[in-house]
Design an enzyme around this catalytic site. Structure first.
Site, mmCIF file in Angstrom:
data_model
loop_
_atom_site.group_PDB
_atom_site.id
_atom_site.type_symbol
_atom_site.label_atom_id
_atom_site.label_comp_id
_atom_site.label_asym_id
_atom_site.label_seq_id
_atom_site.Cartn_x
_atom_site.Cartn_y
_atom_site.Cartn_z
ATOM 1 N N ARG A 150 -16.009 0.085 -1.198
ATOM 2 C CA ARG A 150 -15.005 1.081 -1.576
ATOM 3 C C ARG A 150 -15.604 2.483 -1.708
ATOM 4 O O ARG A 150 -15.142 3.294 -2.502
ATOM 5 C CB ARG A 150 -14.311 0.678 -2.878
ATOM 6 C CG ARG A 150 -13.651 -0.690 -2.801
ATOM 7 C CD ARG A 150 -13.148 -1.153 -4.137
ATOM 8 N NE ARG A 150 -12.520 -2.471 -4.044
ATOM 9 C CZ ARG A 150 -11.250 -2.682 -3.720
ATOM 10 N NH1 ARG A 150 -10.459 -1.676 -3.468
ATOM 11 N NH2 ARG A 150 -10.782 -3.916 -3.649
ATOM 12 N N GLY A 151 -16.666 2.732 -0.990
ATOM 13 C CA GLY A 151 -17.314 4.045 -1.005
ATOM 14 C C GLY A 151 -18.588 4.066 -1.827
ATOM 15 O O GLY A 151 -19.453 4.920 -1.633
ATOM 16 N N SER B 229 -21.576 3.914 0.306
ATOM 17 C CA SER B 229 -21.426 4.679 1.553
ATOM 18 C C SER B 229 -22.501 5.743 1.694
ATOM 19 O O SER B 229 -22.677 6.316 2.762
ATOM 20 C CB SER B 229 -20.055 5.360 1.586
ATOM 21 O OG SER B 229 -19.989 6.362 0.577
ATOM 22 N N GLY B 230 -23.175 6.032 0.575
ATOM 23 C CA GLY B 230 -24.149 7.131 0.595
ATOM 24 C C GLY B 230 -23.510 8.464 0.256
ATOM 25 O O GLY B 230 -24.198 9.471 0.120
ATOM 26 N N LEU C 21 -18.327 -0.975 2.564
ATOM 27 C CA LEU C 21 -18.984 0.163 1.892
ATOM 28 C C LEU C 21 -18.743 0.090 0.389
ATOM 29 O O LEU C 21 -18.933 1.077 -0.324
ATOM 30 C CB LEU C 21 -18.446 1.481 2.454
ATOM 31 C CG LEU C 21 -18.647 1.642 3.970
ATOM 32 C CD1 LEU C 21 -17.992 2.927 4.460
ATOM 33 C CD2 LEU C 21 -20.135 1.629 4.315
ATOM 34 N N TYR D 199 0.859 -1.191 0.000
ATOM 35 C CA TYR D 199 0.000 0.000 0.000
ATOM 36 C C TYR D 199 0.891 1.235 0.000
ATOM 37 O O TYR D 199 1.484 1.598 1.022
ATOM 38 C CB TYR D 199 -0.911 0.029 1.229
ATOM 39 C CG TYR D 199 -2.018 -1.009 1.273
ATOM 40 C CD1 TYR D 199 -2.417 -1.701 0.137
ATOM 41 C CD2 TYR D 199 -2.689 -1.280 2.464
ATOM 42 C CE1 TYR D 199 -3.440 -2.638 0.191
ATOM 43 C CE2 TYR D 199 -3.715 -2.216 2.525
ATOM 44 C CZ TYR D 199 -4.077 -2.893 1.390
ATOM 45 O OH TYR D 199 -5.095 -3.815 1.450
HETATM 46 N N1 LIG Z 1 -7.648 -8.142 1.403
HETATM 47 C C1 LIG Z 1 -7.907 -7.416 0.344
HETATM 48 O O1 LIG Z 1 -7.855 -7.888 -0.795
HETATM 49 C C2 LIG Z 1 -8.286 -5.973 0.521
HETATM 50 C C3 LIG Z 1 -8.726 -5.227 -0.570
HETATM 51 C C4 LIG Z 1 -9.078 -3.903 -0.375
HETATM 52 C C5 LIG Z 1 -9.006 -3.337 0.883
HETATM 53 N N2 LIG Z 1 -8.575 -4.074 1.934
HETATM 54 C C6 LIG Z 1 -8.484 -3.500 3.281
HETATM 55 O O2 LIG Z 1 -9.767 -3.051 3.646
HETATM 56 C C7 LIG Z 1 -9.691 -1.686 4.053
HETATM 57 C C8 LIG Z 1 -10.959 -0.976 3.748
HETATM 58 O O3 LIG Z 1 -10.982 -0.640 2.363
HETATM 59 P P1 LIG Z 1 -12.260 -0.739 1.502
HETATM 60 O O4 LIG Z 1 -11.952 -0.430 0.129
HETATM 61 O O5 LIG Z 1 -12.859 -2.019 1.795
HETATM 62 O O6 LIG Z 1 -13.082 0.445 2.192
HETATM 63 P P2 LIG Z 1 -14.612 0.757 2.369
HETATM 64 O O7 LIG Z 1 -14.771 0.944 3.825
HETATM 65 O O8 LIG Z 1 -15.516 -0.175 1.639
HETATM 66 O O9 LIG Z 1 -14.685 2.154 1.604
HETATM 67 C C9 LIG Z 1 -13.824 3.199 1.910
HETATM 68 C C10 LIG Z 1 -14.180 4.370 1.021
HETATM 69 O O10 LIG Z 1 -15.481 4.842 1.381
HETATM 70 C C11 LIG Z 1 -15.432 6.221 1.732
HETATM 71 N N3 LIG Z 1 -16.362 6.434 2.857
HETATM 72 C C12 LIG Z 1 -17.511 7.136 2.806
HETATM 73 N N4 LIG Z 1 -18.133 7.112 3.999
HETATM 74 C C13 LIG Z 1 -17.369 6.415 4.839
HETATM 75 C C14 LIG Z 1 -17.471 6.071 6.198
HETATM 76 N N5 LIG Z 1 -18.483 6.460 6.967
HETATM 77 N N6 LIG Z 1 -16.510 5.328 6.755
HETATM 78 C C15 LIG Z 1 -15.450 4.912 6.006
HETATM 79 N N7 LIG Z 1 -15.283 5.229 4.691
HETATM 80 C C16 LIG Z 1 -16.249 5.976 4.121
HETATM 81 C C17 LIG Z 1 -13.976 6.433 2.132
HETATM 82 O O11 LIG Z 1 -13.579 7.711 2.305
HETATM 83 P P3 LIG Z 1 -13.455 8.990 1.379
HETATM 84 O O12 LIG Z 1 -14.850 9.456 1.143
HETATM 85 O O13 LIG Z 1 -12.603 9.841 2.220
HETATM 86 O O14 LIG Z 1 -12.762 8.573 0.136
HETATM 87 C C18 LIG Z 1 -13.229 5.526 1.149
HETATM 88 O O15 LIG Z 1 -13.089 6.119 -0.114
HETATM 89 C C19 LIG Z 1 -8.484 -1.140 3.328
HETATM 90 O O16 LIG Z 1 -7.989 0.021 3.946
HETATM 91 C C20 LIG Z 1 -7.558 -2.290 3.386
HETATM 92 O O17 LIG Z 1 -6.898 -2.298 4.643
HETATM 93 C C21 LIG Z 1 -8.240 -5.383 1.766
#
Ligand SMILES: NC(=O)c1ccc[n+]([C@@H]2O[C@H](COP(=O)([O-])OP(=O)(O)OC[C@H]3O[C@@H](n4cnc5c(N)ncnc54)[C@H](OP(=O)(O)O)[C@@H]3O)[C@@H](O)[C@H]2O)c1
Length: 337
Positions: free
Chosen positions: A208-209, A212-213, A206, A56
């Protein structure tokens, strides 16, 4: 903060974890000061599970976490690190390397960047198709013997691969995408996880957002990972998926909570209903997003709420696959039950 044990052998973690990827990579520009403040706010709220990957931001994310944890008691954090994903200087993904000989090398660099002498949960980011999973897990088990690692995790594996890995060394948790619109694990992985006493740390809660709304068609084209690698964020798929979000918004409004809180509470409710410990790992990069996510801990969806959500967003309602074709090809979780 309520806590839960990760699997039969793992550490106690808060019911919500923090994923730090977007603070360094893939989701467009992030504010370093706000990222550190978000990490501190999470720790102060009682969140201890911090997820990262050595790839990352090519080490940036580990150094950021190391900076945030400096001067704090090491036991305050349960650090989960993924290794094995290979990146080019331009950031593109080159494949995976989970050979036993490579594992210790990856770990040595992660320890240095994080400023610690052990990692709580160490996991291959993907199964390396050239290496039997038993060999990769065996190499991590040796690092546990040597005191550099505490637990073994997996990421995006099938139930069958989980069984094989667990036979070599107990697996704490499988990190895998799970949300109202990504439900592939329900038939394959979840029953095996329940049987073996392995937890799920859910990412993409969420989407990836997307659910998330806070996402809108206007945000498309910002040039981050989602534009190039996430079919669900593109063209007609995006419009169809955002229409699903509006259905969730109606239900959220009726409940007096936000869309993101419903999405997180839905995942937590599935864990309870299916007898598996599921900890959402939320990708908050800002304190306001973190606060919103923490609010989900107080949202207890009733059976009637869950049925309404099921009707609004049926199991296979999402338009588009979760990754592009190249990356889908690397998902062991999508290959077999
Ligand atoms: N194992 C794997 O293959 C894998 C793959 C991907 C991720 N991950 C892990 O999972 C973690 C979470 O990532 P994800 O992609 O799954 O994230 P997610 O929680 O599904 O989405 C995060 C995105 O949603 C936006 N968002 C809007 N409202 C939110 C709220 N209330 N709380 C949090 N985020 C909000 C975020 O902020 P903004 O609006 O600021 O952009 C960001 O762009 C990563 O950081 C990583 O550690 C693992």
């Amino acid at each position: 903060m309520r806590t839960t044990q990760l699997g039969n052998t793992g550490p106690l973690v808060a019911e919500l974890g923090l994923g730090c990827m977007g603070m360094s990579d893939l989701y467009g520009p992030a504010d370093r000061g706000e990222s550190i403040a978000t990490l501190h706010a999470a720790l102060e709220a009682g969140i201890n599970l911090l997820d990262t990957g050595d790839f990352y931001g090519m080490g940036h994310n580990e150094m950021l976490i190391g900076e945030a944890l400096a001067g704090r008691a090491r036991e305050q954090a349960v650090i989960s690190v993924k290794f094995g994903a290979l990146r080019a200087p331009n950031g593109s993904f080159l494949g995976y390397d989970a050979r036993p000989g490579a594992v210790g090398n990856f770990l040595a660099y992660s320890l240095k960047r994080l400023g610690t002498d052990y990692i709580d949960i160490y996991r291959p980011a993907r199964v390396d198709p050239a290496v039997p999973i038993e060999d990769t897990i065996g190499a991590i088990a040796e690092l546990i013997q040597a005191g550099h690692v505490k637990q073994v995790g997996l990421s995006e594996v099938s139930g069958e691969t989980l069984r094989r890995a667990h036979a070599v060394h107990p697996i704490t948790d499988v990190q895998i995408e799970y949300s109202m619109i990504s439900r592939g694990i329900e038939n394959g992985l979840l029953p095996v996880a329940r049987e073996l006493g392995v937890a799920v740390t859910a990412y993409g809660v969420l989407s990836r957002g997307l659910i998330s709304g806070h996402w809108s068609a206007a945000r498309a084209g910002e040039g981050d990972f989602r534009d190039n690698n996430s079919p669900r964020f593109q063209g007609d798929n995006l419009a169809a998926n955002l229409a699903l979000v509006e259905r969730v918004r109606q239900i959220a409004n009726d409940l007096g909570v936000s869309v993101a809180q419903v999405a997180i509470a839905w995942v937590m409710a599935q864990g309870r209903a299916r007898g598996v410990t599921i900890v959402p790992v939320i990708g908050a990069r800002r304190r306001d997003r973190l606060q919103e996510s923490l609010g989900a801990l107080d949202v207890l969806l009733s059976e009637a709420d869950l049925q309404r959500l099921e009707a609004a967003v049926p199991k296979d309602a999402a338009a588009g696959t979760r990754y592009n074709a190249y990356q889908m090809g690397h998902l062991d979780s999508e290959k077999a039950a």
